[in-house]
Design a protein around this motif. Structure first.
Motif, short mmCIF file in Angstrom:
data_model
loop_
_atom_site.label_atom_id
_atom_site.label_comp_id
_atom_site.label_asym_id
_atom_site.label_seq_id
_atom_site.Cartn_x
_atom_site.Cartn_y
_atom_site.Cartn_z
N ALA A 185 -34.08 5.24 -11.52
CA ALA A 185 -34.07 5.84 -10.19
C ALA A 185 -33.88 4.73 -9.17
CB ALA A 185 -35.36 6.60 -9.92
N THR A 186 -33.26 5.06 -8.06
CA THR A 186 -33.11 4.10 -6.97
C THR A 186 -33.69 4.68 -5.69
OG1 THR A 186 -30.92 4.89 -6.29
CG2 THR A 186 -30.98 3.16 -7.96
N LEU A 187 -34.18 3.78 -4.84
CA LEU A 187 -34.66 4.12 -3.52
C LEU A 187 -33.89 3.29 -2.50
CD1 LEU A 187 -38.52 4.29 -4.05
CD2 LEU A 187 -37.10 6.16 -3.17
N ARG A 188 -33.30 3.95 -1.53
CA ARG A 188 -32.60 3.21 -0.46
C ARG A 188 -33.64 2.52 0.41
NH1 ARG A 188 -29.79 7.08 1.25
NH2 ARG A 188 -27.91 6.63 0.07
N LEU A 189 -33.42 1.25 0.68
CA LEU A 189 -34.40 0.48 1.43
C LEU A 189 -34.43 0.92 2.89
CD1 LEU A 189 -33.85 -3.04 -0.11
CD2 LEU A 189 -35.64 -1.37 -0.64
N SER A 218 -29.34 -5.37 -2.85
CA SER A 218 -29.18 -5.62 -1.41
C SER A 218 -29.58 -4.41 -0.57
CB SER A 218 -27.74 -6.01 -1.10
OG SER A 218 -26.84 -4.98 -1.46
N ARG A 219 -29.34 -3.20 -1.06
CA ARG A 219 -29.64 -2.01 -0.27
C ARG A 219 -30.58 -1.04 -0.97
NH1 ARG A 219 -24.22 -2.65 -0.10
NH2 ARG A 219 -23.86 -0.87 -1.45
N HIS A 220 -30.96 -1.31 -2.22
CA HIS A 220 -31.77 -0.37 -2.98
C HIS A 220 -32.85 -1.09 -3.79
CE1 HIS A 220 -27.99 1.89 -2.38
NE2 HIS A 220 -28.75 2.95 -2.37
N LEU A 221 -33.93 -0.36 -4.05
CA LEU A 221 -34.89 -0.76 -5.07
C LEU A 221 -34.57 0.06 -6.31
CD1 LEU A 221 -37.51 -2.57 -5.36
CD2 LEU A 221 -38.77 -0.42 -5.17
N HIS A 222 -34.39 -0.61 -7.44
CA HIS A 222 -33.99 0.06 -8.68
C HIS A 222 -35.14 0.04 -9.66
CE1 HIS A 222 -31.83 0.94 -12.39
NE2 HIS A 222 -30.83 1.36 -11.65
N LEU A 223 -35.49 1.21 -10.19
CA LEU A 223 -36.55 1.35 -11.18
C LEU A 223 -35.95 1.82 -12.49
CD1 LEU A 223 -38.95 3.42 -8.88
CD2 LEU A 223 -39.03 0.95 -9.25
N GLY A 224 -36.42 1.27 -13.60
CA GLY A 224 -35.92 1.69 -14.90
C GLY A 224 -37.03 1.72 -15.93
N VAL A 225 -37.00 2.73 -16.80
CA VAL A 225 -37.96 2.83 -17.91
C VAL A 225 -37.15 3.03 -19.18
CG1 VAL A 225 -39.89 4.08 -18.91
CG2 VAL A 225 -39.76 3.77 -16.43
N ARG A 226 -37.20 2.05 -20.06
CA ARG A 226 -36.47 2.10 -21.33
C ARG A 226 -37.43 2.47 -22.45
NH1 ARG A 226 -31.88 -0.44 -23.69
NH2 ARG A 226 -31.40 -1.43 -21.71
N ASP A 227 -37.00 3.39 -23.30
CA ASP A 227 -37.77 3.70 -24.50
C ASP A 227 -36.85 3.67 -25.72
OD1 ASP A 227 -36.72 6.43 -25.24
OD2 ASP A 227 -37.58 7.01 -23.32
#
Length: 246
Positions: A238-242, A185-194
């Protein structure tokens, strides 16, 4: 983690983390519960399961800490759910009205099934081989997600962050990757799993002759970021606030 009266077993993962709590919940140990749950929430999972199958309660007023943890989860956009209470604990939760404030389920399967029926974050994922062109594919995934979800104002920052995360994983983890982009709702969430057992510090050192440069870029641009070590490897997120709607 063990305190005088409680034993905590954290099982961090994405998108679901579990915190198992066993022992006696008292006025003294309730502070330890808040601390352990707060630590679990710092990794911004979509769901935090509090497994209380091994918990007994000395004074049921201490259970009022659970709604507080649920409200704390709202701040990180994490759904906090209680699972596994025995009949005695379930009666206490219902009698105090806590079961109306925090979702309570018999087990993790029932909790996740209930969560799946709720409106959740929009998500795009891609499995990528550990090859140089993985960064380009990850940027394409992020660009497509930001355009589709009308959050183009964070697309450039998100693309740069995911480039650094994927480049580090390709260079140092060397395993297949799962790249995810989720709109909360308030953030874009990025994830990289290895699937590498190497700790994060070894996964980013000496990049282009500048130790930690990639993480410095991520730290400078992201609202928050971190690393969750899992049984099979790790997830760097990592997250970015929209900030505003696109």
């Amino acid at each position: 983690m063990t305190t005088e009266e409680l034993i905590f077993t954290a099982e961090p993962d994405f998108p679901v983390s579990t915190l198992r709590v066993a022992g006696r919940l008292t006025f003294t140990s309730v502070a330890d519960l808040r601390q352990a749950a707060g630590k679990a929430l710092t990794d911004h999972p979509e769901v935090l399961l509090l497994d209380v199958a091994g918990l007994s309660v000395v004074d049921d007023i201490t259970l009022t800490s659970l709604p507080m943890l649920a409200r704390q989860g709202v701040a990180t956009e994490t759904d906090v759910m209680v699972v596994g209470p025995d009949a005695v604990l379930l009666e206490q939760l219902e009698r105090l009205g806590i079961a109306r404030q925090v979702p309570v389920h018999a087990d993790a399967g029932a909790a996740l099934a209930a969560h799946a029926r709720l409106p959740g974050p929009r998500r795009l994922e891609a499995f990528l081989a550990p090859e140089p062109d993985a960064t380009s594919a990850a940027r394409g995934l992020v660009d497509r997600a930001c355009a589709q979800w009308h959050v183009a104002h964070v697309a450039d920052a998100a693309a740069l962050i995911v480039t650094e995360l994927v480049a580090n994983a390709v260079e140092h983890a060397g395993t297949p990757l799962l790249v995810s982009v989720a709109l909360r709702s308030r953030h874009l969430h990025l994830g990289v799993r290895d699937d590498s057992p190497l700790p994060l510090i070894r996964a980013v050192e000496d990049r282009d002759g500048e130790p930690g440069r990639g993480l410095l870029i991520v730290e400078g641009m992201a609202t928050a970021w971190g690393c969750v070590h899992t049984a099979g490897g790790k997830v760097v997120w990592a997250t970015l606030r929209l900030g505003r709607e696109g």
